[in-house]
Scaffold this motif. Structure first.
Motif, PDB file in Angstrom:
ATOM      1  N   GLY A 137       0.817  -1.209   0.000  1.00 14.67           N
ATOM      2  CA  GLY A 137       0.000   0.000   0.000  1.00 14.67           C
ATOM      3  C   GLY A 137       0.850   1.259   0.000  1.00 14.67           C
ATOM      4  N   PHE A 138       1.946   1.234   0.753  1.00 16.06           N
ATOM      5  CA  PHE A 138       2.841   2.399   0.766  1.00 16.06           C
ATOM      6  C   PHE A 138       3.476   2.603  -0.610  1.00 16.06           C
ATOM      7  CE2 PHE A 138       7.164   4.102   1.265  1.00 16.06           C
ATOM      8  CZ  PHE A 138       6.865   5.345   1.804  1.00 16.06           C
ATOM      9  N   CYS A 139       3.939   1.529  -1.230  1.00 10.61           N
ATOM     10  CA  CYS A 139       4.562   1.634  -2.554  1.00 10.61           C
ATOM     11  C   CYS A 139       3.565   2.147  -3.588  1.00 10.61           C
ATOM     12  CB  CYS A 139       5.110   0.279  -2.985  1.00 10.61           C
ATOM     13  SG  CYS A 139       6.504  -0.310  -1.996  1.00 10.61           S
ATOM     14  N   CYS A 140       2.319   1.665  -3.516  1.00  8.55           N
ATOM     15  CA  CYS A 140       1.296   2.094  -4.477  1.00  8.55           C
ATOM     16  C   CYS A 140       0.947   3.569  -4.310  1.00  8.55           C
ATOM     17  CB  CYS A 140       0.033   1.254  -4.303  1.00  8.55           C
ATOM     18  SG  CYS A 140       0.194  -0.460  -4.854  1.00  8.55           S
ATOM     19  N   SER A 141       1.198   4.121  -3.137  1.00 12.32           N
ATOM     20  CA  SER A 141       0.886   5.528  -2.892  1.00 12.32           C
ATOM     21  C   SER A 141       2.042   6.455  -3.247  1.00 12.32           C
ATOM     22  CB  SER A 141       0.507   5.732  -1.415  1.00 12.32           C
ATOM     23  OG  SER A 141      -0.631   4.993  -1.081  1.00 12.32           O
ATOM     24  N   VAL A 142       3.272   5.965  -3.106  1.00 13.59           N
ATOM     25  CA  VAL A 142       4.419   6.845  -3.315  1.00 13.59           C
ATOM     26  C   VAL A 142       4.930   6.800  -4.762  1.00 13.59           C
ATOM     27  CG1 VAL A 142       6.244   5.191  -2.692  1.00 13.59           C
ATOM     28  CG2 VAL A 142       6.569   7.627  -2.244  1.00 13.59           C
TER      29      VAL A 142
ATOM     30  N   VAL B 166       6.513   9.370 -10.190  1.00 17.84           N
ATOM     31  CA  VAL B 166       6.475   9.218 -11.647  1.00 17.84           C
ATOM     32  C   VAL B 166       5.842  10.441 -12.293  1.00 17.84           C
ATOM     33  CG1 VAL B 166       5.494   7.879 -13.548  1.00 17.84           C
ATOM     34  CG2 VAL B 166       6.470   6.700 -11.569  1.00 17.84           C
ATOM     35  N   ILE B 167       4.736  10.919 -11.744  1.00 23.56           N
ATOM     36  CA  ILE B 167       4.063  12.103 -12.300  1.00 23.56           C
ATOM     37  C   ILE B 167       4.991  13.310 -12.239  1.00 23.56           C
ATOM     38  CG2 ILE B 167       2.153  13.710 -11.957  1.00 23.56           C
ATOM     39  CD1 ILE B 167       0.489  11.326 -10.979  1.00 23.56           C
ATOM     40  N   TYR B 168       5.726  13.444 -11.151  1.00 25.95           N
ATOM     41  CA  TYR B 168       6.677  14.557 -11.035  1.00 25.95           C
ATOM     42  C   TYR B 168       7.735  14.496 -12.134  1.00 25.95           C
ATOM     43  CZ  TYR B 168      10.774  17.080  -9.352  1.00 25.95           C
ATOM     44  OH  TYR B 168      11.871  17.915  -9.269  1.00 25.95           O
ATOM     45  N   LEU B 169       8.260  13.301 -12.404  1.00 27.16           N
ATOM     46  CA  LEU B 169       9.318  13.168 -13.402  1.00 27.16           C
ATOM     47  C   LEU B 169       8.804  13.371 -14.830  1.00 27.16           C
ATOM     48  CD1 LEU B 169      11.190  10.072 -11.911  1.00 27.16           C
ATOM     49  CD2 LEU B 169      11.937  12.458 -11.858  1.00 27.16           C
ATOM     50  N   VAL B 170       7.570  12.935 -15.100  1.00 25.69           N
ATOM     51  CA  VAL B 170       7.032  12.987 -16.461  1.00 25.69           C
ATOM     52  C   VAL B 170       6.516  14.375 -16.817  1.00 25.69           C
ATOM     53  CG1 VAL B 170       5.205  12.078 -17.965  1.00 25.69           C
ATOM     54  CG2 VAL B 170       6.512  10.521 -16.505  1.00 25.69           C
TER      55      VAL B 170
ATOM     56  N   TYR C 297      -2.029  17.285 -10.459  1.00 25.50           N
ATOM     57  CA  TYR C 297      -1.852  15.885 -10.865  1.00 25.50           C
ATOM     58  C   TYR C 297      -1.171  15.078  -9.765  1.00 25.50           C
ATOM     59  CZ  TYR C 297      -2.748  17.770 -15.552  1.00 25.50           C
ATOM     60  OH  TYR C 297      -3.299  18.401 -16.646  1.00 25.50           O
ATOM     61  N   MET C 298      -0.176  15.671  -9.110  1.00 24.75           N
ATOM     62  CA  MET C 298       0.550  14.946  -8.069  1.00 24.75           C
ATOM     63  C   MET C 298      -0.318  14.719  -6.833  1.00 24.75           C
ATOM     64  SD  MET C 298       4.322  16.741  -8.422  1.00 24.75           S
ATOM     65  CE  MET C 298       5.055  15.823  -7.056  1.00 24.75           C
ATOM     66  N   LEU C 299      -1.121  15.710  -6.469  1.00 23.84           N
ATOM     67  CA  LEU C 299      -1.938  15.591  -5.266  1.00 23.84           C
ATOM     68  C   LEU C 299      -3.150  14.686  -5.462  1.00 23.84           C
ATOM     69  CD1 LEU C 299      -1.910  19.307  -4.026  1.00 23.84           C
ATOM     70  CD2 LEU C 299      -0.753  17.364  -2.961  1.00 23.84           C
ATOM     71  N   ASN C 300      -3.631  14.569  -6.706  1.00 20.54           N
ATOM     72  CA  ASN C 300      -4.837  13.783  -6.951  1.00 20.54           C
ATOM     73  C   ASN C 300      -4.583  12.505  -7.745  1.00 20.54           C
ATOM     74  OD1 ASN C 300      -7.341  15.643  -6.107  1.00 20.54           O
ATOM     75  ND2 ASN C 300      -5.765  16.952  -6.987  1.00 20.54           N
ATOM     76  N   GLY C 301      -3.386  12.362  -8.298  1.00 17.23           N
ATOM     77  CA  GLY C 301      -3.073  11.168  -9.079  1.00 17.23           C
ATOM     78  C   GLY C 301      -2.535  10.030  -8.246  1.00 17.23           C
ATOM     79  N   SER C 302      -2.268  10.267  -6.977  1.00 20.10           N
ATOM     80  CA  SER C 302      -1.744   9.224  -6.088  1.00 20.10           C
ATOM     81  C   SER C 302      -2.585   9.149  -4.827  1.00 20.10           C
ATOM     82  CB  SER C 302      -0.283   9.525  -5.720  1.00 20.10           C
ATOM     83  OG  SER C 302      -0.204  10.756  -5.021  1.00 20.10           O
ATOM     84  N   GLY C 303      -2.428   8.059  -4.082  1.00 16.75           N
ATOM     85  CA  GLY C 303      -3.205   7.872  -2.862  1.00 16.75           C
ATOM     86  C   GLY C 303      -4.575   7.277  -3.141  1.00 16.75           C
ATOM     87  N   PHE C 304      -5.158   6.630  -2.139  1.00 18.76           N
ATOM     88  CA  PHE C 304      -6.413   5.902  -2.316  1.00 18.76           C
ATOM     89  C   PHE C 304      -7.386   6.219  -1.192  1.00 18.76           C
ATOM     90  CE2 PHE C 304      -2.924   3.563  -4.158  1.00 18.76           C
ATOM     91  CZ  PHE C 304      -3.398   3.194  -5.412  1.00 18.76           C
ATOM     92  N   ASN C 305      -8.647   6.329  -1.569  1.00 21.91           N
ATOM     93  CA  ASN C 305      -9.720   6.581  -0.610  1.00 21.91           C
ATOM     94  C   ASN C 305     -10.224   5.230  -0.102  1.00 21.91           C
ATOM     95  OD1 ASN C 305     -12.069   7.339   0.748  1.00 21.91           O
ATOM     96  ND2 ASN C 305     -12.448   9.040  -0.651  1.00 21.91           N
ATOM     97  N   ILE C 306      -9.625   4.752   0.976  1.00 16.81           N
ATOM     98  CA  ILE C 306      -9.942   3.417   1.500  1.00 16.81           C
ATOM     99  C   ILE C 306     -11.122   3.480   2.472  1.00 16.81           C
ATOM    100  CG2 ILE C 306      -9.027   1.363   2.596  1.00 16.81           C
ATOM    101  CD1 ILE C 306      -7.586   2.083   0.039  1.00 16.81           C
TER     102      ILE C 306
END
Length: 334
Positions: A67-72, A77-81, A93-102
């Motif tokens: 879960g940590f890897c999927c969030s970070v 990647v978005i920052y680099l691209v 994009y960075m604030l909304n493209g990562s993390g999950f509403n569990i």
């Protein structure tokens, strides 16, 4: 037929929340009241009840790491691209493209589709995910993009690819130490001021120590846990809106594209890599399609002053995620 009844009910609750806002029975910012109730009371209760009702094998710690890897990974990647993208869009994009509403979405949906036993996988996944959602996402974004957290970006600042260069570090050693201490204290405050995150950490200690929570605790918290599903879906509906410009539509569409790209990648990785039971791997796959987190609306408001657009992302990815989870529940064998 039974497999689609619960998702349809959840979708109706989302539309009900949107309808209440449209007819004026709820104000635009009333979702903040539900947000406080869900995060401070209902979600912690649902997590504790899950730990009481289900056994927790130590192998599930791999799910927390996953879960940590999927969030970070997505945020980096978005920052680099997006190196040449304007700062406003890049931060969004960075604030909304990562993390999950569990807790406010995936947990009630998976419990409805797969039963309460699957909740253990989601809770463990969210232990890793909450590290980024509670504070890490905002800290990483503002540091990498050189954004001042004390105020939202102006329109002129949002048009640049990066924020202004940081001031030179103080030459005095004590001044540098005080500066680092203030930064660490600000990040730590975001963690310990989150009841949901502190509940996860407490349950992790309970799991590792082997302590057994008395059953009467679960009996007391069960009504609050049961209310989590309705209140969470209704809150998502209250956050729904329509794009007000082509730029809004483009930003939302880009976030959806990023999230679904990573969702398919992480879903395949979960199925083939996680050393847990098949039904729990299936639950983790559902989580990969979970929508934008509620914390993203808070951080987007701080950085861009546009919580409405983040709410639109949450609602859009929530509806699409509900469809994806329903399809996954039908086609994935256990």
């Amino acid at each position: 037929m039974e497999k689609i009844v619960e998702p349809v009910v959840f979708l109706c609750i989302i539309l009900l929340g949107y309808g209440f806002k449209r007819v004026g029975w709820c104000k635009t910012d009333d979702y903040r009241i539900l947000q406080k109730i869900v995060f401070n009371l209902l979600l912690p209760a649902a997590v504790i009840v899950s730990f009481i009702d289900n056994t927790h094998d130590m192998s599930l710690l791999w799910v927390a790491l996953f879960g940590f890897c999927c969030s970070v990974i997505p945020i980096l990647v978005i920052y680099l691209v997006t190196g040449k993208t304007p700062l406003g869009s890049r931060a969004f994009y960075m604030l909304n493209g990562s993390g999950f509403n569990i807790g406010c979405f995936a947990l009630p949906v998976v419990q409805a589709l797969m039963g309460p036993g699957a909740a253990v996988a989601l809770v463990m996944f969210d232990i890793g995910n909450s590290v980024m959602m509670s504070a890490g996402m905002n800290a990483v974004t503002t540091q990498l993009l050189r954004i001042d957290e004390s105020r939202p970006l102006s329109d002129e600042e949002q048009s640049r690819p990066l924020g202004p260069k940081p001031p030179r570090k103080p030459m005095d050693r004590d001044a540098r130490w005080l500066q680092r201490r203030a930064t660490l204290h600000r990040i730590a405050r975001n963690f310990y001021s989150s009841p949901a995150f502190m509940t996860y950490m407490l349950m992790l200690v309970v799991m590792v120590s082997g302590f057994v929570i008395p059953q009467w605790v679960g009996t007391i918290l069960q009504p609050f846990s049961n209310a989590n599903a309705f209140c969470s879906m209704f809150m998502v509906g209250m956050l729904m809106d329509i794009p007000r410009s082509a730029l809004d539509a483009k930003r939302v569409g880009t976030v959806i594209a990023w999230r679904w790209l990573f969702a398919f990648i992480f879903a395949v990785a979960a199925w083939f890599l996680l050393p847990i039971a098949p039904e729990l791997r299936k639950a983790v796959i559902f989580v990969c399609f979970a929508p934008v987190g509620v914390f993203s609306t808070l951080f987007t408001d701080r950085v861009l002053g546009n919580a409405r657009l983040a709410g639109l992302c949450l609602a859009s990815t929530g509806v699409l995620g509900l469809v994806a989870m329903t399809v996954a529940n039908i086609v994935i064998p256990v």
